[in-house]
Design a protein around this motif. Sequence first.
Motif, mmCIF file in Angstrom:
data_model
loop_
_atom_site.group_PDB
_atom_site.id
_atom_site.type_symbol
_atom_site.label_atom_id
_atom_site.label_comp_id
_atom_site.label_asym_id
_atom_site.label_seq_id
_atom_site.Cartn_x
_atom_site.Cartn_y
_atom_site.Cartn_z
ATOM 1 N N HIS A 10 -3.282 -6.763 19.290
ATOM 2 C CA HIS A 10 -3.283 -5.900 18.091
ATOM 3 C C HIS A 10 -1.883 -5.415 17.730
ATOM 4 O O HIS A 10 -1.674 -4.227 17.466
ATOM 5 N N LEU A 11 -0.931 -6.343 17.718
ATOM 6 C CA LEU A 11 0.417 -6.012 17.254
ATOM 7 C C LEU A 11 0.317 -5.421 15.845
ATOM 8 O O LEU A 11 -0.423 -5.934 15.008
ATOM 9 N N GLY A 12 1.071 -4.349 15.612
ATOM 10 C CA GLY A 12 1.042 -3.727 14.293
ATOM 11 C C GLY A 12 0.090 -2.561 14.208
ATOM 12 O O GLY A 12 0.053 -1.853 13.208
ATOM 13 N N MET A 13 -0.667 -2.330 15.273
ATOM 14 C CA MET A 13 -1.580 -1.190 15.260
ATOM 15 C C MET A 13 -0.852 0.059 15.731
ATOM 16 O O MET A 13 0.050 -0.014 16.563
ATOM 17 N N GLN A 14 -1.257 1.194 15.179
ATOM 18 C CA GLN A 14 -0.715 2.463 15.665
ATOM 19 C C GLN A 14 -1.858 3.318 16.208
ATOM 20 O O GLN A 14 -2.570 3.961 15.453
ATOM 21 N N PRO A 15 -2.035 3.308 17.538
ATOM 22 C CA PRO A 15 -3.147 4.071 18.125
ATOM 23 C C PRO A 15 -2.930 5.588 18.013
ATOM 24 O O PRO A 15 -1.798 6.042 17.895
ATOM 25 N N ASP A 16 -4.013 6.322 18.061
ATOM 26 C CA ASP A 16 -3.981 7.792 18.088
ATOM 27 C C ASP A 16 -3.123 8.386 16.969
ATOM 28 O O ASP A 16 -2.295 9.279 17.215
ATOM 29 N N LYS A 17 -3.318 7.892 15.752
ATOM 30 C CA LYS A 17 -2.535 8.400 14.615
ATOM 31 C C LYS A 17 -2.594 9.922 14.553
ATOM 32 O O LYS A 17 -3.642 10.510 14.731
ATOM 33 N N GLY A 18 -1.442 10.520 14.329
ATOM 34 C CA GLY A 18 -1.387 11.974 14.215
ATOM 35 C C GLY A 18 -1.037 12.652 15.532
ATOM 36 O O GLY A 18 -0.656 13.815 15.543
ATOM 37 N N CYS A 19 -1.159 11.947 16.640
ATOM 38 C CA CYS A 19 -0.786 12.531 17.938
ATOM 39 C C CYS A 19 0.705 12.290 18.177
ATOM 40 O O CYS A 19 1.265 11.305 17.698
ATOM 41 N N PRO A 20 1.348 13.187 18.944
ATOM 42 C CA PRO A 20 2.805 13.089 19.124
ATOM 43 C C PRO A 20 3.270 11.778 19.768
ATOM 44 O O PRO A 20 4.400 11.373 19.571
ATOM 45 N N TRP A 21 2.388 11.114 20.541
ATOM 46 C CA TRP A 21 2.800 9.887 21.236
ATOM 47 C C TRP A 21 2.460 8.612 20.460
ATOM 48 O O TRP A 21 2.722 7.509 20.918
ATOM 49 N N SER A 22 1.899 8.800 19.275
ATOM 50 C CA SER A 22 1.339 7.671 18.541
ATOM 51 C C SER A 22 2.367 6.570 18.228
ATOM 52 O O SER A 22 2.119 5.387 18.453
ATOM 53 N N GLU A 23 3.527 6.972 17.734
ATOM 54 C CA GLU A 23 4.526 5.960 17.382
ATOM 55 C C GLU A 23 5.049 5.226 18.611
ATOM 56 O O GLU A 23 5.323 4.031 18.568
ATOM 57 N N ASP A 24 5.144 5.960 19.710
ATOM 58 C CA ASP A 24 5.547 5.311 20.969
ATOM 59 C C ASP A 24 4.547 4.227 21.348
ATOM 60 O O ASP A 24 4.923 3.161 21.821
ATOM 61 N N ARG A 25 3.268 4.498 21.147
ATOM 62 C CA ARG A 25 2.235 3.524 21.513
ATOM 63 C C ARG A 25 2.412 2.235 20.715
ATOM 64 O O ARG A 25 2.256 1.137 21.231
ATOM 65 N N SER A 26 2.717 2.412 19.441
ATOM 66 C CA SER A 26 2.929 1.283 18.567
ATOM 67 C C SER A 26 4.044 0.381 19.104
ATOM 68 O O SER A 26 3.926 -0.842 19.150
ATOM 69 N N PRO A 204 -4.350 -0.528 26.143
ATOM 70 C CA PRO A 204 -5.563 0.115 25.612
ATOM 71 C C PRO A 204 -5.259 0.703 24.236
ATOM 72 O O PRO A 204 -4.142 1.173 23.999
ATOM 73 N N LEU A 205 -6.237 0.669 23.335
ATOM 74 C CA LEU A 205 -5.937 1.005 21.942
ATOM 75 C C LEU A 205 -6.617 2.273 21.438
ATOM 76 O O LEU A 205 -6.241 2.804 20.412
ATOM 77 N N ASP A 206 -7.635 2.742 22.138
ATOM 78 C CA ASP A 206 -8.148 4.073 21.806
ATOM 79 C C ASP A 206 -8.799 4.730 23.014
ATOM 80 O O ASP A 206 -8.945 4.115 24.060
ATOM 81 N N LYS A 207 -9.168 5.989 22.816
ATOM 82 C CA LYS A 207 -9.565 6.815 23.967
ATOM 83 C C LYS A 207 -10.772 6.283 24.719
ATOM 84 O O LYS A 207 -11.006 6.655 25.868
ATOM 85 N N ASN A 208 -11.539 5.419 24.092
ATOM 86 C CA ASN A 208 -12.693 4.856 24.799
ATOM 87 C C ASN A 208 -12.310 3.686 25.703
ATOM 88 O O ASN A 208 -13.123 3.223 26.493
ATOM 89 N N GLU A 209 -11.082 3.193 25.551
ATOM 90 C CA GLU A 209 -10.650 2.053 26.365
ATOM 91 C C GLU A 209 -9.984 2.546 27.647
ATOM 92 O O GLU A 209 -8.802 2.314 27.895
ATOM 93 N N THR A 210 -10.777 3.214 28.461
ATOM 94 C CA THR A 210 -10.255 3.789 29.706
ATOM 95 C C THR A 210 -10.075 2.689 30.758
ATOM 96 O O THR A 210 -10.559 1.580 30.600
ATOM 97 N N GLY A 211 -9.393 3.039 31.814
ATOM 98 C CA GLY A 211 -9.247 2.103 32.939
ATOM 99 C C GLY A 211 -8.079 1.149 32.761
ATOM 100 O O GLY A 211 -7.277 1.272 31.835
#
Length: 355
Positions: A10-26, A204-211
């Motif tokens: 999922h290149l180009g995705m920005q997980p957790d939009k609005g959270c302070p770490w979101s851009e780092d995740r991207s 992992p791309l969202d909070k449900n993708e644990t582990g």
Amino acid sequence: MRFFHIADVHLGMQPDKGCPWSEDRSREIWESFKKVIQQAGRENASLFLIAGDLFHRQPLTRELKEVNALFASIPKVQIVLIAGNHDCIKGELPSRRIAWAPNVHWLEEEKLAYVDFPELKTRVWGFSYYSREISSPLYDEIKVPKDSPMPWNILLAHGGDEKHIPMSADTFRRSGFDYIALGHIHKPQILEENYLAYPGSLEPLDKNETGHHGFIKGECSKDGTRIAFVPYSVREYKRFKLQVTERTTQVALENGIERILEEHGRHHIYTILLEGIRGKHTEFLPESLKKLGNLVSLEDHTHRAYSISQLLEEYEGSVLEEYIRSFDIEHLTEEEEKILRLGIEALLESGEELL
Ligand SMILES: [Mn+2]
């Protein structure tokens, strides 16, 4: 013949939009992808399989050039890709959009096709998505033809839910492949040992993708196929329950969360669930709790402290009242009291219409 198998980057995705770490995740999604490519090069893998959804949506030309530069940096590794539902093919074929390095092979047709690697004695099969949904079970009838000239036959397959080519482990029994490299389901899982596996999303791309998240490394040899999952992601989503009592204060709760972050790593991303009974006058302040670290979600399932008589009054005529009255409230043993409390909490939490 050794291979790497990834999917759902999922290149180009920005997980957790609005959270302070979101851009780092991207950025981290790109970094992990780059790292795994470099690792395949260092380890002299023969094949690098990408089972769809490399991109979060139809890729921009700039993004294609970026991944091509990475592929070109490992010229001895043969890269095979299909398009998944997210990066499904619209308009011009990916192979025609830019000039790809010679080691890049798109299985970009809508019908099953293959690419041969005679020096590896391997044929890789697959087809691409041309729409966001495909609900017919297109993998059901696929078998390796008896006359396949290559000893090793690998299938790239994307899907596995109702709207994305339904399939199961049964679909591929006796299909004759030596390995089936799956994509689409983000949770890593080996459906059949050394044969059928989802590597899951690389990061992992969202909070449900644990582990753990990562990729699959494998080898086809005269002894058959061997695969193993390699945990690789920069961060993980983690979920913890915190048990609250009537004596728990905001400060105590903050300390509890601090301890979790300290013990399990501050760079990970957390969901915290609060459970139990909070004091009669306690209200927790979720915004202050969220400042403690990477808390993507705080679920407060606590209930205010109660007395039995108060509950009987408040929930008169409900299942809860009926439940409480099924006990001999005046003469409860310790054990009975515990059962009663657990039942009350379960009913309060069940969200049933109690009133
Ligand atoms: Mn998908």
